[in-house]
Design an enzyme around this catalytic site. Structure first.
Site, short mmCIF file in Angstrom:
data_model
loop_
_atom_site.label_atom_id
_atom_site.label_comp_id
_atom_site.label_asym_id
_atom_site.label_seq_id
_atom_site.Cartn_x
_atom_site.Cartn_y
_atom_site.Cartn_z
N ARG A 1 60.64 22.58 73.01
CA ARG A 1 61.42 23.70 72.45
C ARG A 1 61.41 23.87 71.08
O ARG A 1 62.13 24.09 70.13
CB ARG A 1 63.36 23.11 72.58
CG ARG A 1 63.35 22.81 73.94
CD ARG A 1 63.35 24.23 74.78
NE ARG A 1 63.55 23.87 76.32
CZ ARG A 1 62.71 23.73 76.95
NH1 ARG A 1 61.38 23.90 76.88
NH2 ARG A 1 62.90 23.49 78.37
N SER B 1 71.17 25.40 79.47
CA SER B 1 71.39 23.77 78.94
C SER B 1 71.77 23.76 77.44
O SER B 1 71.15 24.36 76.55
CB SER B 1 69.99 23.12 79.00
OG SER B 1 69.49 23.14 80.36
N GLU C 1 70.96 22.47 72.19
CA GLU C 1 69.48 23.46 72.26
C GLU C 1 70.12 24.76 71.90
O GLU C 1 69.20 25.41 71.40
CB GLU C 1 69.31 23.27 73.79
CG GLU C 1 68.28 24.43 74.12
CD GLU C 1 67.43 23.97 75.45
OE1 GLU C 1 67.29 22.86 75.71
OE2 GLU C 1 66.81 24.97 75.99
#
Ligand code: FAD
Length: 303
Positions: free
Chosen positions: A176, A226, A296
């Site tokens: 990420r 998420s 996230e």
């Protein structure tokens, strides 16, 4: 609101490309978020560069959004200019085993073009509801695949207004993260390198992954996917579930009963509901397991 900036934006873009006080709930998959002072939709790299130059001159902050599928915008909105790179910059071209696409192209659209051209390698991304730009920035991934596996190069606009093409090796793609995020570059376009495959096999993988998403994820509610990153050695959803937080609710925001890794907008949630819920979930998981969950989802504006 800076009127001078408003005039400058209208000298760069057409009237329909500049909106004032635009509710960000209309541009995020969470369906929350207050108004952006200005919301602009440039159609070319030059327009993006000119808008940024105007913001810099007027000392007004700006922020790039794609499909807003990884974004939580404050209820107070955003005091600045939102530059949306999405439907106005979404051209996709297939050349042999390569796909050249603009940053605003949806991953699902690129996956469809890959399927039609019988190119394999991009199946993992077909169900991620973001743009190519958003996916490059955070090296989006799913079901064992990630952007790192398919990117050949990414063309960006730097904060100094330069256009640069970065080869995959220069992108520093990690879990990420990427150099694009670290340096605040803006993705303009990218080249994907895929392999020749069999149409039926590609379709079968896409169908299978779609089925898995539909059964496991709360796609019937607005969310940003998420909510927390996967902590080293754990799964965020499992920690949240084991902390007894399945279905835990703050205002209209809820830890999904179907998948604890998702915070959903169950019933007209505000951004503060989501934020409070995230903080409480993070504290409880830390208390129980000593693991600090990191969001996230990107947050924008004042909370
Ligand atoms: P946005 O949410 O608009 O922006 C996210 C960040 O990227 C922001 O910081 C923004 O400034 C930046 N950004 C966007 N476009 C650009 C650009 N052109 N240049 C520079 N910066 C830019 N993610 C996964 O990785 N895997 C999954 O399996 C997955 N599943 C999801 C399922 C659901 C139901 C939902 C709602 C989300 C899911 N996501 C998943 C999260 C999200 O779709 C991805 O992270 C996606 O890549 C975000 O793209 P976006 O265009 O929506 O970015």
């Amino acid at each position: 609101m800076n009127q001078e900036l408003g005039k400058k934006l209208l000298s760069i873009l057409k009237e329909e490309q500049v909106k004032k006080d635009e509710p960000m709930k209309s541009h995020t998959t969470f369906r929350v978020g207050g108004p952006a002072d200005y919301f602009v939709t440039p159609q070319t790299a030059e327009e993006v560069a000119k808008v940024i130059e105007a913001c810099t001159q007027e000392k007004v902050p700006y922020y790039i959004v794609g499909n807003g599928s990884n974004l939580l915008v404050s209820d107070k909105g955003y005091e600045g200019v939102i530059i949306q790179i999405y439907k106005q910059m979404n051209q996709v071209k297939v050349e042999g085993a390569q796909i050249h696409a603009q940053a605003g192209a949806l991953l699902s659209m690129i996956a469809k073009r890959a399927l039609d051209a019988e190119l394999t390698g991009f199946e993992f991304a077909a169900g991620i509801p973001g743009t190519l730009g958003g996916a490059c920035v955070m090296n989006a991934g799913a079901y064992g695949g990630e952007m790192k596996d398919v990117l050949k190069s990414v063309t960006v606009l730097t904060d100094k207004g330069e256009v640069k093409t970065l080869a995959k090796e220069e992108l520093e793609l990690g879990y990420r993260t990427s150099v694009i995020a670290k340096k605040g570059y803006i993705v303009l376009e990218a080249v994907l390198e895929l392999q020749k495959g069999e149409k039926e096999n590609i379709q079968a993988v896409m169908d299978d992954l779609k089925e898995r998403r539909v059964t496991k994820q709360p796609l019937e509610y607005p969310s940003a996917g998420s909510t927390f990153k996967r902590p080293e050695g754990y799964f965020a959803g499992k920690l949240i579930q084991d902390a007894g937080l399945r279905g835990f609710q703050v205002g209209g925001a809820q830890v999904s009963e179907k998948h604890c890794g998702f915070v959903i907008n169950k019933d007209q949630a505000t951004a503060s509901d989501v934020m409070n819920l995230m903080n409480q979930v993070s504290d409880k998981v830390y208390e129980e397991f000593g693991v600090r969950l990191q969001p996230e989802v990107k947050r924008l504006g004042e909370f």
